[in-house]
Design an enzyme around this catalytic site. Structure first.
Site, mmCIF file in Angstrom:
data_model
loop_
_atom_site.group_PDB
_atom_site.id
_atom_site.type_symbol
_atom_site.label_atom_id
_atom_site.label_comp_id
_atom_site.label_asym_id
_atom_site.label_seq_id
_atom_site.Cartn_x
_atom_site.Cartn_y
_atom_site.Cartn_z
ATOM 1 C CB THR A 1 19.567 -7.788 17.319
ATOM 2 O OG1 THR A 1 18.434 -7.275 18.009
ATOM 3 C CG2 THR A 1 20.497 -8.450 18.302
ATOM 4 C CB VAL A 2 21.486 -9.483 12.852
ATOM 5 C CG1 VAL A 2 22.584 -10.110 12.004
ATOM 6 C CG2 VAL A 2 20.756 -10.570 13.629
ATOM 7 C CD GLU B 1 26.827 -20.978 7.480
ATOM 8 O OE1 GLU B 1 25.895 -21.642 7.982
ATOM 9 O OE2 GLU B 1 27.709 -21.460 6.750
ATOM 10 N N GLY C 1 21.876 -19.639 13.191
ATOM 11 C CA GLY C 1 22.683 -18.504 13.649
ATOM 12 C C GLY C 1 24.154 -18.594 13.315
ATOM 13 C CB ILE D 1 25.947 -23.461 13.735
ATOM 14 C CG1 ILE D 1 25.536 -23.387 15.205
ATOM 15 C CG2 ILE D 1 26.590 -24.798 13.415
ATOM 16 C CD1 ILE D 1 24.461 -24.403 15.589
ATOM 17 C CD GLU E 1 9.510 -11.958 16.955
ATOM 18 O OE1 GLU E 1 8.724 -11.143 16.470
ATOM 19 O OE2 GLU E 1 10.228 -12.716 16.283
ATOM 20 C CG ASP F 1 12.627 -19.696 13.286
ATOM 21 O OD1 ASP F 1 12.932 -18.683 12.641
ATOM 22 O OD2 ASP F 1 13.469 -20.390 13.897
ATOM 23 C CE LYS G 1 16.194 -20.486 12.046
ATOM 24 N NZ LYS G 1 16.064 -20.364 13.520
#
Lengths: 405, 405
Positions: free
Chosen positions: A10-11, A126, A131, A133, A187, A198, A202
């Site tokens: 996706t990214v 980043e 994501g 931001i 998921e 997750d 971060k």
């Protein structure tokens, strides 16, 4: 300017799209055109939505090691030690690396930064936090006149979606989780998200950058949302409190207190209005005071915005002395010493509880009572909290910190 | 690294304080210590809260022109043409300039940037828009992979304070203005703030940077809050709408639509929860989508956070090719072509109004009726709006755009 991309999910596809969509602006800022020269994937036969004609597509990473025309590498493939080792190889050749891989970075960023610095390469990441931001950029550049003392964020879109559905629509946890899976936010195995892991990665990356300290992820306590009950959300909502899964950390002379946990926020708190899959990060600096940065925490093009900005920024700065923050000290992680308010649901009736709490000198107000009693305490100190938790005559069914005075 | 500061009011003192408070971090990032070598003020005898021992304090700007040891200049003194001319002199010598002077910059930034570029100097001005919020840095670096199509912000703390007091506490305009003057937010002559002119300068600087176009400030329409009536705020509040003074601009192939006006926002809009003297800027990019940046719009140390970060960033980048954005084209400012919803209070009874609006094919719902009638329209096009405004049988007592679909 030749670019290699590792991973085309996706990214990765988002990166290709954004480079094409905003080609003219990006070339203008970089002073030259970006050519995607190499793409590394596991399965070269898979159909993809983006046009990779003229790109050297390979499933053999050594093809890229051999190439002498790669200027920067974008890593959006995930993976842990293998990926770390691959990125090291590029950094060792002085090739800039941009990674969105929070799992790997939260554990190995110090090691990679060291290699980057030895070889005058830049390591930017980043996209790995919140994501699209530009929060790492804000901390590293926009707010760099500040000593930062507190960072707090809604850092996981899936859990925020689930909690928003529970709060706004009265859905129970299972139903909200199922919908977030159907929508593709969560998921099939949602443990990383709903367990808080997750968000843990971060807040580790944010804290490291904000306080200039190495942070050992294994020392960061995590409470997920998998045991959250709708009735607590509804009881608190009547009092103007909104449950959010937050990663938060505070830093002072005594050390670093950091954790991930569901916390009740006052409904007029800036983070309370961050709904559904959105992310936001609150930063408190000693000059600027309170700031907040809001935006999309996931998505192909949204995350690619951060990846491509990293690419532009590292290229514009190429040739000058590189600055990859390299903390020299490791943070000493300690439990929070602050007095907090708590939302607590006891397996006890209000009358019995009254004497118990009076004995512990805990002030409180009752939100709901019956066979169980739900209270909000006044700010209490860590000792009082410990006593409450340890008394076996008054079992705690649910407990959440309440942000605010 | 020698620094000259022009002006020693609230922000100037804030800069001195922040440089001292965070000396070690700032020196670390810059690679050397910052020495305030010169301070230029109008009155050298005035008592100040900061220690200026060892500083060359002067009221004669030519003392600074003569100095050959100044590396950067911070301008926090205000003023228009005189200040522009002074800053040009420094830029001509290749000295970096950091300015918080929105009034001057909104008019003369293109001229100053040209001089800066000719002399390899940097002109930075983060503090001129939204105080301590690093919004210019976010647009120029953090979001630079995006083409930006919309910017909207609460850009003036005084008017936001007044509107918040009217909305939350039911104060009328005069009482809220008086308190904001007593608290030092509003000046004795509040025209710049309440008339919307301060926000106008900021939306000009934001739009120029976001869209890479010169913007002529005289083409930007402004409506202030000085005619806002409490009864409209209260009527709309019941419908979940909050009045905010926003600067907003949208850019596409057709040109730039830009204005400053009080606008009703849905209460769940991110900008609605920005209360009192706080500022926030919403930016929509074509990759990242919706983002928002929140923080303090004023204050000594808060604004100094932006000034000192500019100083650090320009110094860390010194010696490489400078990038001061220099738009080549001037934006063609046009009225908004979008269909918007409107909150309108007519000097007419509901019955009479019904036929009138039906004739114009305007759909609406009535919020309040009597001798006057207040409605919210469905989205209407600019022609319908013009017809509504021009009909002399149905005078409009108050009209506000309503954000949202």
């Amino acid at each position: 300017m030749n670019l290699a991309i590792l991973g085309m999910g996706t990214v990765g596809c988002g990166v290709v799209e954004v480079l094409l969509m905003n080609k003219s602006k990006i070339s203008g800022l970089m002073g030259e055109d970006v050519t995607i020269s190499h793409v590394f994937v596991n399965n070269i036969d898979k159909e993809r939505d983006v046009d990779l004609t003229d790109v050297k597509l390979t499933d053999d990473i050594t093809d890229l090691y051999g190439a002498d025309d790669i200027d920067a590498v974008i890593e959006v493939m995930g993976g842990m030690e293998d990926t770390r080792d691959i990125l090291k190889k590029f950094l060792e050749k002085g090739i800039h690396v941009i990674s969105a891989n929070k799992d790997m970075l939260a554990k190995y960023i110090d090691e990679l930064t060291e290699v980057a610095n030895e070889n005058d390469a830049r390591l930017l990441y980043e996209a790995s936090v919140a994501g699209g931001i530009p929060i790492l950029h804000a901390i590293e550049h926009g707010l760099n006149a500040n000593e930062i003392h507190k960072v707090m964020g809604i850092l996981n879109g899936t859990t925020n979606y689930i909690l928003t559905k529970m709060t706004n629509d009265g859905w129970d946890y299972e139903k909200a989780l199922k919908e977030s899976q159907d929508k593709g936010f969560a998921e099939a195995d949602p443990t990383n998200d709903v367990g808080g892991f997750d968000a843990q990665r971060k807040i580790v990356l944010l804290s490291r950058l904000a306080y200039d300290r190495k942070v050992d992820i294994d020392e960061v306590p995590v409470t997920g949302i998998n045991n959250v009950e709708l009735k607590d959300i509804e009881t608190a909502k009547k009092e103007g409190l909104i449950l959010k899964l937050v990663g938060k950390s505070e830093f002072d002379d005594q050390g670093l207190s950091v954790e991930v946990a569901p916390v009740f926020l006052p409904s007029d708190h800036q983070l309370s209005s961050v709904g559904y899959e959105k992310n936001a990060v609150y930063v408190n600096g000693n000059a600027v005071g309170e700031t907040m940065f809001y935006g999309p925490g996931a998505g192909g093009k949204e995350t690619a915005s951060a990846v491509v900005s990293d690419l532009i920024n590292c290229w514009r700065n190429a040739g000058r002395k590189q600055f990859n923050l390299t903390p020299q000290q490791t943070a000493s992680v300690k439990p929070s010493q602050s007095n907090h308010k708590y939302f607590i649901r006891f397996a006890a009736e209000a009358d019995a509880l009254e004497k118990h709490l009076a004995g512990l000198k805990v002030e409180y107000s009752v939100l709901d009572s019956g066979a169980e009693t739900t209270v909000i305490t006044s700010p209490i100190d860590p000792d009082q909290l410990e006593q409450l938790k340890q008394d076996q005559n008054f079992d705690i069914e649910a407990i959440y910190q309440v942000e605010g005075d």
